[in-house]
Write a protein that holds these residues in place. Structure first.
Motif, PDB file in Angstrom:
ATOM      1  N   PRO A  12      67.931  78.089 -31.176  1.00 25.38           N
ATOM      2  CA  PRO A  12      68.352  78.050 -29.771  1.00 25.38           C
ATOM      3  C   PRO A  12      67.443  78.881 -28.864  1.00 25.38           C
ATOM      4  N   HIS A  13      67.107  78.304 -27.714  1.00 26.31           N
ATOM      5  CA  HIS A  13      66.217  78.939 -26.757  1.00 26.31           C
ATOM      6  C   HIS A  13      66.710  80.329 -26.386  1.00 26.31           C
ATOM      7  N   ALA A  14      67.984  80.442 -26.107  1.00 23.47           N
ATOM      8  CA  ALA A  14      68.527  81.730 -25.667  1.00 23.47           C
ATOM      9  C   ALA A  14      68.379  82.791 -26.759  1.00 23.47           C
ATOM     10  N   ARG A  15      68.518  82.390 -28.017  1.00 23.97           N
ATOM     11  CA  ARG A  15      68.414  83.355 -29.105  1.00 23.97           C
ATOM     12  C   ARG A  15      66.963  83.843 -29.258  1.00 23.97           C
ATOM     13  N   ALA A  54      64.778  83.977 -26.878  1.00 23.00           N
ATOM     14  CA  ALA A  54      64.461  84.788 -25.707  1.00 23.00           C
ATOM     15  C   ALA A  54      64.910  86.227 -25.867  1.00 23.00           C
ATOM     16  N   ASP A  55      65.888  86.468 -26.726  1.00 21.22           N
ATOM     17  CA  ASP A  55      66.331  87.846 -26.975  1.00 21.22           C
ATOM     18  C   ASP A  55      65.303  88.652 -27.779  1.00 21.22           C
ATOM     19  N   ASP A  63      58.507  82.825 -22.451  1.00 24.10           N
ATOM     20  CA  ASP A  63      57.711  82.106 -21.441  1.00 24.10           C
ATOM     21  C   ASP A  63      56.222  82.164 -21.785  1.00 24.10           C
ATOM     22  N   HIS A  84      59.169  73.134 -26.975  1.00 18.45           N
ATOM     23  CA  HIS A  84      60.552  72.703 -26.843  1.00 18.45           C
ATOM     24  C   HIS A  84      60.898  71.694 -27.933  1.00 18.45           C
ATOM     25  N   ASP A 103      67.814  72.448 -25.666  1.00 17.64           N
ATOM     26  CA  ASP A 103      68.029  73.896 -25.640  1.00 17.64           C
ATOM     27  C   ASP A 103      67.545  74.601 -26.905  1.00 17.64           C
ATOM     28  N   GLU A 104      66.567  74.006 -27.594  1.00 20.38           N
ATOM     29  CA  GLU A 104      66.031  74.637 -28.804  1.00 20.38           C
ATOM     30  C   GLU A 104      64.508  74.742 -28.715  1.00 20.38           C
TER      31      GLU A 104
END
Length: 509
Positions: free
Chosen positions: A82-85, A87-88, A93, A103, A107-108
């Motif tokens: 997952p993208h959000a994971r 990013a942590d 970017d 991508h 959202d992955e």
């Protein structure tokens, strides 16, 4: 793992943004994405399985949600995350902009290359970049000659890194750099590193490996063998894990040399001599043909260039059937169409039959440039276990040859010697016998050799602690056994030379 043979190879990350590689490196280290961190997370069995390209144990060990588990799934197991994971943990970017990530759905994110943590010899945390699905082992059917797949760290890479002489040098050359592991090692002790490869994709990946490992950039040049090297360039160290497989044709760039038989390895060895500085080393892994009617040792001696000492060690021999099967499995041909597999097997055997090849040898070749009037050529078979790393052992071998070459028998007997570390004596004979049938000296370090000696040789070695000259030791032994000391001095230097050459005794300089 993904199968890159189903689609073209992924675009590679940009090499033009070293600051992004540095930020990515910091993030990986911050999450303990290191060799030690992987071992602790996965446990020894799963870690060992991953080194064999078996991913199921690692998948089972990374079902949690820690940053390290996420990075293993992303970079080693090629699982979308997952993208959000991501990013942590990572500078997302920047990694997307430079092509380290891409991508995968709405959202992955997915990795575009394998990134394998690798522990350097001085405790460094390095990272080896390779094509997707190629972090370790053979390609298993991935890629083709046109695609130019780039593998990561395999057993051959580790062997060459372990046998390489590691002394500070001015200039080192890595021929056929692949993913850059040899260039990375050389960067620790060479002021300037040049890396070449016929495959431009390999040069790109080598640049990524060096940048992500925090190592100095190398001079990357495209071309085959010594073609990219200028006529006036010489080196203190040359290393190569070449595409040494003896095959009918050259389907796979990473392993098949494209020359007939063992001509590629022969050419590499023969041309290395004039590229070495005085005292410089050239070290290669190679395969060589055992040809009907030829002595394989004489064949290899003929490869050695003028002005070079050589130490060639044959580690394994396979008959032509075993050899063909090994590399057919490496390419994944055994899992495909049965008729095609048989046709390719036939082609290998036709090639060997035409060349009168009955077996193929695997081993190491080390050259050292020398100004000696008569260079030393040692060609031997040693299939037994050794203790890696062997770089110091190999350097010491050539140092001892220099000593022996510079001392005649009289000078040898005036010299002092010391028993090498961790040499033990074994007495072999029938139980209850008063005297042993023979005595064996055995090394527990380095090449781990064993050699039979007579009672004089055993007694001589046991007394060598550097304090007495060889001649005085022999005189004392002669008195003990009631032998003429002059005769003992005459017949023993040959045995002393053998013990020194094989590393049981070290000259005290």
């Amino acid at each position: 793992m993904s199968n890159a043979s189903q689609s073209p190879l992924s675009p590679l990350p940009s090499p033009d943004r070293p600051e992004v590689a540095a930020r990515l490196r910091d993030a990986l280290l911050g999450a303990s994405f290191t060799a030690d961190g992987l071992l602790e997370l996965l446990g020894a069995p799963a870690y060992a399985a991953l080194a064999r390209s078996e991913t199921v144990p690692a998948l089972r060990a990374t079902r949690g949600d820690t940053p390290l588990e996420m990075l293993v799934r992303l970079f080693l197991l090629q699982q979308p995350v997952p993208h959000a994971r991501v990013a942590d943990v990572l500078p997302v970017d920047a990694c997307l902009a430079t092509g380290w990530l891409e991508h995968a759905g709405a959202d992955e994110l997915a990795a575009t290359v394998d990134v394998r943590p690798y522990g350097g010899p001085g405790g460094e945390d390095w990272f080896i970049v390779s094509d997707l699905g190629c972090a370790v082992g053979g390609a298993g059917g991935i890629g083709s000659r046109d695609e130019g797949v780039v593998l990561g760290v395999g057993g051959a890479s580790m062997t060459l890194a372990g046998i390489t002489v590691r002394t500070p040098v001015g200039a080192a050359l890595d021929l056929g750099t692949g993913s850059g592991i040899q260039a990375l090692h050389a960067a620790r002790h060479a002021t300037r590193v040049t890396a070449t490869d016929l495959n431009p994709r390999a040069l790109h990946i080598t640049g990524l490996t060096l940048a992500l490992s925090g190592a100095p950039a190398a001079d990357l040049r495209e071309g085959s063998l010594f073609t990219p090297v200028r006529d006036d360039e010489t080196y203190d160290l040359i290393v190569s894990n070449p595409p040494f497989v003896i095959s009918p044709g050259a389907r796979l760039t990473y392993r098949d040399g494209g020359m007939g038989g063992d001509d590629l390895c022969r050419t590499l060895v023969q041309e290395a001599g004039e590229r070495l500085n005085e005292g410089g080393f050239a070290q290669f892994l190679a395969n060589w043909q055992h040809v009907e009617g030829e002595d394989w040792q004489d064949r290899l001696r003929s490869w050695v260039p003028r002005g070079c000492d050589a130490w060639i060690v044959q580690r394994e021999v396979q008959d032509v059937n075993q050899y063909a099967e090994l590399w057919l499995r490496d390419a994944g041909d055994h899992e495909g169409d049965a008729a095609q597999y048989q046709a390719r097997y036939d082609a290998w055997l036709d090639e060997f039959e035409a060349r009168k090849v009955k077996a193929v040898g695997f081993g190491w070749i080390t050259l050292r440039r020398t100004d000696a009037a008569v260079p030393s050529l040692t060609v031997e078979e040693w299939p037994h276990p050794v203790e890696q790393p062997l770089g110091d052992t190999i350097r010491a071998h050539f140092d001892r040859l220099d000593h022996l070459r510079g001392h005649d028998d009289a000078a040898l007997l005036e010299g002092h010697f010391r028993l090498a570390a961790e040499v033990v004596q074994e007495q072999v004979g029938l139980p209850g016998a008063e005297d042993p049938e023979h005595v064996v000296l055995r090394q527990n370090r380095g090449m781990r050799r064993a050699t039979r000696v007579d009672t004089v040789g055993a007694g001589f070695a046991g007394v060598c602690d550097g304090t007495m000259s060889a001649g005085r030791i022999l005189d004392a032994i002669a008195q003990l056994i009631g032998e003429d000391p002059v005769l003992l001095r005459d017949r023993t230097p040959a045995q002393i030379r053998l013990l020194v050459e094989q590393g049981f005794l070290d000259p005290v300089r």
